[in-house]
Design an enzyme around this catalytic site. Sequence first.
Site, PDB file in Angstrom:
ATOM      1  N   CYS A 127      44.655  57.619  34.868  1.00 14.33           N
ATOM      2  CA  CYS A 127      45.667  56.577  35.056  1.00 14.33           C
ATOM      3  C   CYS A 127      45.848  55.675  33.841  1.00 14.33           C
ATOM      4  CB  CYS A 127      45.313  55.737  36.280  1.00 14.33           C
ATOM      5  SG  CYS A 127      45.182  56.696  37.805  1.00 14.33           S
ATOM      6  N   HIS A 177      48.770  48.872  36.194  1.00 13.58           N
ATOM      7  CA  HIS A 177      48.776  50.197  36.814  1.00 13.58           C
ATOM      8  C   HIS A 177      49.018  50.036  38.306  1.00 13.58           C
ATOM      9  CE1 HIS A 177      47.721  54.111  38.182  1.00 13.58           C
ATOM     10  NE2 HIS A 177      46.522  53.768  38.638  1.00 13.58           N
ATOM     11  N   ASN A 232      50.885  55.992  43.736  1.00 11.12           N
ATOM     12  CA  ASN A 232      50.150  56.039  42.471  1.00 11.12           C
ATOM     13  C   ASN A 232      50.525  57.314  41.727  1.00 11.12           C
ATOM     14  OD1 ASN A 232      48.298  56.224  40.397  1.00 11.12           O
ATOM     15  ND2 ASN A 232      46.502  55.830  41.658  1.00 11.12           N
TER      16      ASN A 232
END
Length: 358
Positions: free
Chosen positions: A110, A247, A277
């Site tokens: 990520c 994020h 996500n």
Amino acid sequence: MQYAHITGWGKAVPPASLTNDDLATFMETSDEWVRTRTGIRKRHISHVDTSVLATVAAKKAIAAAGIEGSDLDLIILATASPDTLIPNIAATVQAEVGATCGAFDINAACSGFLYGLGLANSMIQSGQCRRVLVVGAERLSFYLDWSKRETAVLFGDGAGAVVVEASEQEGGILGYELNNDPAGRDILKSGFGTQMNRFEADALDFYIHLNGQEVFKRAIHGMGALSTKVLEKCQVNKEDVDLVIPHQANERIIDTLISRMKIPKEKAFVNIAEYGNTSAATIPIAICDALEQGKIQPGQTILSCAFGAGLTSAAVLLKWGERTTPINVSDAEVPACDTDALTLIKPAVDYFMAKTDK
């Protein structure tokens, strides 16, 4: 001195979306359960390869910067879900955009896009490159065990990209910090790789596994620590930060992070409800959405931070330039999908449910 400015941006999102109500048709969950715990309302499921999403986002970013693919000096593609490991999919994007430069993939999960942004800044400041394309692209639905609610509700597919250009105008990327905490590498992982026994099909387990509580705790610590560090390094007070683009893993993580940093919640850009996500793609997609919504204005100081498997973490501080609209607009689009998301994932759902019933 050369400064590295973001001059182009673009995103690519698959047309088929999977809502929380869709998930409730085959697993024990509900829209209320998912939304209150994560902030996610839906996620997108791709019917095309990761490189296709990456290419569309790249073409949009290149057009927005007003350049051609042949003007690029480097392509950095952040992904944990490439079409192929050999060759890298940056090579596919390179061919599609008509670039003749170095191109490589990086996997920092990520945090990958911010790792790439930091590398682009260093390449520009060293004089090695003048124009770098940084892409974050993921097809994480490939890794999901649809019988496991703790992971199946979280992830989605998508891509985002930016063009970073050298300029003598002060601003752009002011600083960045990268870190990795290998002690926690087993709390968020997939077993995909040469460690798999390819001769035993039943033993293949490349699906995402996570320890939610540990991820929550370490994510807040990792992003918070590096955000503080990059602000101190750049001698910028947190009060002078105009926008935070974190994020998009979990809205609770974002809320807790912002609260502990004592930054007003309204300064945090959150779009996880629409995408879930998307790992390395979350931040470039968020940059595009923030620009579309007028949340990014010329001269703003923007803090971005991320956390992912590894356990990686990253933070970038930048001052936005004068332009918030594209110079040109690309007609590149993700190919149309002739079915819905539930139908796309049905073979995988049937497979995992059959295994669960045994």
